[in-house]
Design a protein around this motif. Structure first.
Motif, PDB file in Angstrom:
ATOM      1  N   SER A 198       0.829  -1.202   0.000  1.00 30.99           N
ATOM      2  CA  SER A 198       0.000   0.000   0.000  1.00 30.99           C
ATOM      3  C   SER A 198       0.870   1.262   0.000  1.00 30.99           C
ATOM      4  O   SER A 198       1.615   1.504  -0.943  1.00 30.99           O
ATOM      5  CB  SER A 198      -0.966  -0.049   1.189  1.00 30.99           C
ATOM      6  N   MET A 199       0.826   2.066   1.059  1.00 31.10           N
ATOM      7  CA  MET A 199       1.738   3.201   1.161  1.00 31.10           C
ATOM      8  C   MET A 199       3.189   2.737   1.067  1.00 31.10           C
ATOM      9  O   MET A 199       4.032   3.410   0.482  1.00 31.10           O
ATOM     10  CB  MET A 199       1.512   3.949   2.479  1.00 31.10           C
ATOM     11  N   GLY A 200       3.479   1.570   1.630  1.00 37.34           N
ATOM     12  CA  GLY A 200       4.826   1.022   1.549  1.00 37.34           C
ATOM     13  C   GLY A 200       5.175   0.532   0.157  1.00 37.34           C
ATOM     14  O   GLY A 200       6.342   0.564  -0.251  1.00 37.34           O
ATOM     15  N   GLY A 201       4.161   0.063  -0.590  1.00 36.83           N
ATOM     16  CA  GLY A 201       4.398  -0.281  -1.990  1.00 36.83           C
ATOM     17  C   GLY A 201       4.763   0.942  -2.795  1.00 36.83           C
ATOM     18  O   GLY A 201       5.649   0.909  -3.649  1.00 36.83           O
ATOM     19  N   HIS A 202       4.057   2.049  -2.504  1.00 31.39           N
ATOM     20  CA  HIS A 202       4.416   3.337  -3.115  1.00 31.39           C
ATOM     21  C   HIS A 202       5.860   3.697  -2.790  1.00 31.39           C
ATOM     22  O   HIS A 202       6.639   4.059  -3.674  1.00 31.39           O
ATOM     23  CB  HIS A 202       3.464   4.423  -2.615  1.00 31.39           C
ATOM     24  N   THR A 256      -0.188   3.663  -6.601  1.00 23.50           N
ATOM     25  CA  THR A 256       0.666   3.819  -7.777  1.00 23.50           C
ATOM     26  C   THR A 256       0.867   5.271  -8.198  1.00 23.50           C
ATOM     27  O   THR A 256       1.917   5.624  -8.723  1.00 23.50           O
ATOM     28  CB  THR A 256       0.092   3.027  -8.967  1.00 23.50           C
ATOM     29  N   GLU A 257      -0.148   6.107  -8.000  1.00 25.22           N
ATOM     30  CA  GLU A 257      -0.039   7.522  -8.360  1.00 25.22           C
ATOM     31  C   GLU A 257      -0.581   8.358  -7.203  1.00 25.22           C
ATOM     32  O   GLU A 257      -1.692   8.897  -7.265  1.00 25.22           O
ATOM     33  CB  GLU A 257      -0.809   7.816  -9.647  1.00 25.22           C
ATOM     34  N   PRO A 258       0.191   8.518  -6.132  1.00 26.25           N
ATOM     35  CA  PRO A 258      -0.305   9.214  -4.941  1.00 26.25           C
ATOM     36  C   PRO A 258      -0.665  10.670  -5.172  1.00 26.25           C
ATOM     37  O   PRO A 258      -1.472  11.227  -4.422  1.00 26.25           O
ATOM     38  CB  PRO A 258       0.850   9.079  -3.941  1.00 26.25           C
ATOM     39  N   TYR A 277       7.954  11.713  -5.522  1.00 29.34           N
ATOM     40  CA  TYR A 277       7.426  10.647  -4.674  1.00 29.34           C
ATOM     41  C   TYR A 277       6.189  10.009  -5.293  1.00 29.34           C
ATOM     42  O   TYR A 277       5.268   9.604  -4.593  1.00 29.34           O
ATOM     43  CB  TYR A 277       7.122  11.198  -3.281  1.00 29.34           C
ATOM     44  N   ASP A 278       6.180   9.910  -6.607  1.00 26.32           N
ATOM     45  CA  ASP A 278       5.044   9.365  -7.344  1.00 26.32           C
ATOM     46  C   ASP A 278       5.599   8.441  -8.425  1.00 26.32           C
ATOM     47  O   ASP A 278       6.289   8.894  -9.335  1.00 26.32           O
ATOM     48  CB  ASP A 278       4.243  10.519  -7.954  1.00 26.32           C
ATOM     49  N   ALA A 279       5.322   7.136  -8.333  1.00 26.63           N
ATOM     50  CA  ALA A 279       5.925   6.169  -9.245  1.00 26.63           C
ATOM     51  C   ALA A 279       5.558   6.440 -10.703  1.00 26.63           C
ATOM     52  O   ALA A 279       6.413   6.407 -11.587  1.00 26.63           O
ATOM     53  CB  ALA A 279       5.517   4.753  -8.858  1.00 26.63           C
ATOM     54  N   VAL A 280       4.270   6.715 -10.958  1.00 24.69           N
ATOM     55  CA  VAL A 280       3.843   6.966 -12.331  1.00 24.69           C
ATOM     56  C   VAL A 280       4.522   8.220 -12.882  1.00 24.69           C
ATOM     57  O   VAL A 280       4.991   8.237 -14.031  1.00 24.69           O
ATOM     58  CB  VAL A 280       2.307   7.088 -12.393  1.00 24.69           C
ATOM     59  N   ALA A 281       4.620   9.261 -12.066  1.00 29.41           N
ATOM     60  CA  ALA A 281       5.281  10.493 -12.506  1.00 29.41           C
ATOM     61  C   ALA A 281       6.776  10.276 -12.722  1.00 29.41           C
ATOM     62  O   ALA A 281       7.354  10.796 -13.686  1.00 29.41           O
ATOM     63  CB  ALA A 281       5.053  11.600 -11.478  1.00 29.41           C
ATOM     64  N   LEU A 282       7.419   9.526 -11.848  1.00 29.45           N
ATOM     65  CA  LEU A 282       8.845   9.254 -12.003  1.00 29.45           C
ATOM     66  C   LEU A 282       9.123   8.525 -13.313  1.00 29.45           C
ATOM     67  O   LEU A 282      10.097   8.837 -14.019  1.00 29.45           O
ATOM     68  CB  LEU A 282       9.358   8.431 -10.818  1.00 29.45           C
ATOM     69  N   ILE A 283       8.271   7.557 -13.648  1.00 37.68           N
ATOM     70  CA  ILE A 283       8.446   6.844 -14.912  1.00 37.68           C
ATOM     71  C   ILE A 283       8.233   7.790 -16.088  1.00 37.68           C
ATOM     72  O   ILE A 283       9.002   7.794 -17.057  1.00 37.68           O
ATOM     73  CB  ILE A 283       7.492   5.641 -14.981  1.00 37.68           C
ATOM     74  N   ALA A 284       7.202   8.621 -16.006  1.00 36.81           N
ATOM     75  CA  ALA A 284       6.948   9.602 -17.068  1.00 36.81           C
ATOM     76  C   ALA A 284       8.106  10.572 -17.220  1.00 36.81           C
ATOM     77  O   ALA A 284       8.393  11.055 -18.329  1.00 36.81           O
ATOM     78  CB  ALA A 284       5.658  10.364 -16.779  1.00 36.81           C
ATOM     79  N   ASP A 285       8.803  10.847 -16.116  1.00 35.47           N
ATOM     80  CA  ASP A 285       9.920  11.777 -16.144  1.00 35.47           C
ATOM     81  C   ASP A 285      11.243  11.108 -16.501  1.00 35.47           C
ATOM     82  O   ASP A 285      12.301  11.744 -16.428  1.00 35.47           O
ATOM     83  CB  ASP A 285      10.053  12.472 -14.780  1.00 35.47           C
TER      84      ASP A 285
END
Length: 278
Positions: free
Chosen positions: A147-151, A174-176, A200-208
């Motif tokens: 959950s939060m830890g998966g993020h 996945t996208e907090p 601190y956002d996995a989807v944003a980090l990948i997009a970046d």
């Protein structure tokens, strides 16, 4: 470092420890399971980050990881989810913020910036302590969480692919930056400028442009937070666009609890062990 307790389990030792953190400015408690193979030399390290409302104890008591960790010869480190104690800012009536809800970030906003620095605490301070005090092969590390830890696991892996050889998650946020239960926390910790949230956002980090070799995610289809807080399809879409292999297992009928996590814990540890053995 103070030893709070130790107990033999599956041939290894489950310990709980406390130390004074210079990063959070508070005492911090964490747990470490050391498998029997460590008697012959350093072994790989697998970090587990817990979810909202949890501490180090939830997965230690309900995660059922020790048999698999002993079978594969892997140390399991389970940090707390936030700083705690008198004088630490908190919202006691809000389970999605404050104590138990540090979101694995470094806060920049007052009054939280002095204590809520869980990202640096784990990546820097606790890492150094584990390297110094335990038979850990720090050249072979993996990370996972719930959950939060998966993020937290996803974001730390994406920002440190040179350190972590493997990353998986149970029902991650996945996208907090756009989820109902994390947007308010990010604003309080990081401010209103949403550009600061992207770190601190996995989807944003990948997009970046951040990349990682591959991910494993397990998600229960009966999870009450599936469509509002978690939304694994957002991660799947981001990984597909970026060419990052993702194994996304949708587990029919499973919820968000440790009944779900413990069911697939051994699968995740085996998956990590195969990558940490390289």
């Amino acid at each position: 470092m103070e030893t709070i307790s130790t107990a033999k389990s599956h041939g290894g030792v489950q310990g709980v420890y406390r130390h004074q953190s210079a990063v959070t400015g508070t005492p911090m408690t964490f747990a470490v399971f050391v498998p029997p193979q460590a008697a012959n030399g350093p072994v790989p390290v697998l970090w587990y980050l817990s979810g909202l409302t949890c501490s180090h104890a939830n997965v230690m008591e309900k995660g059922e990881y020790r048999a698999a960790a002993s079978a594969h010869g892997v140390i399991i480190v389970t940090p707390d989810t936030s700083p705690r104690g008198e004088g630490v800012p908190d919202e006691k009536d809000n389970w999605q913020f404050g104590s138990g809800a540090g979101f694995y970030l470094d806060a920049t906003q007052e009054p939280y910036a002095a204590n809520y620095r869980m990202y640096s605490y784990i990546v820097e301070e606790l890492t150094a302590l584990i390297a110094a005090e335990f038979p850990a092969d720090m050249s072979r590390q993996g990370i996972f969480g719930h959950s939060m830890g998966g993020h937290g696991a996803l974001t730390m892996a994406l920002k440190h692919p040179d350190r972590f050889a493997s990353c998986s998650a149970f029902a991650p946020i996945t996208e907090p930056s756009s989820a109902d239960w994390s947007r308010p926390a990010l604003e309080k910790y990081l401010g209103v400028d949403q550009a600061a949230w992207r770190a601190y956002d996995a989807v944003a980090l990948i997009a970046d442009g951040r990349r990682f070799p591959d991910f494993l995610v397990d998600q229960g289809t009966a999870d009450p937070f599936l469509n509002t807080g978690l939304r694994p399809q957002l991660l799947a879409d981001a990984c597909q666009k970026a060419g990052i292999p993702l194994t996304l297992n949708l587990r029919e009928g499973y919820d968000h609890s440790y009944f779900f996590i413990s069911t697939f814990m051994a699968d995740h540890i085996a998956w990590h062990a195969s990558r940490l053995a390289r």
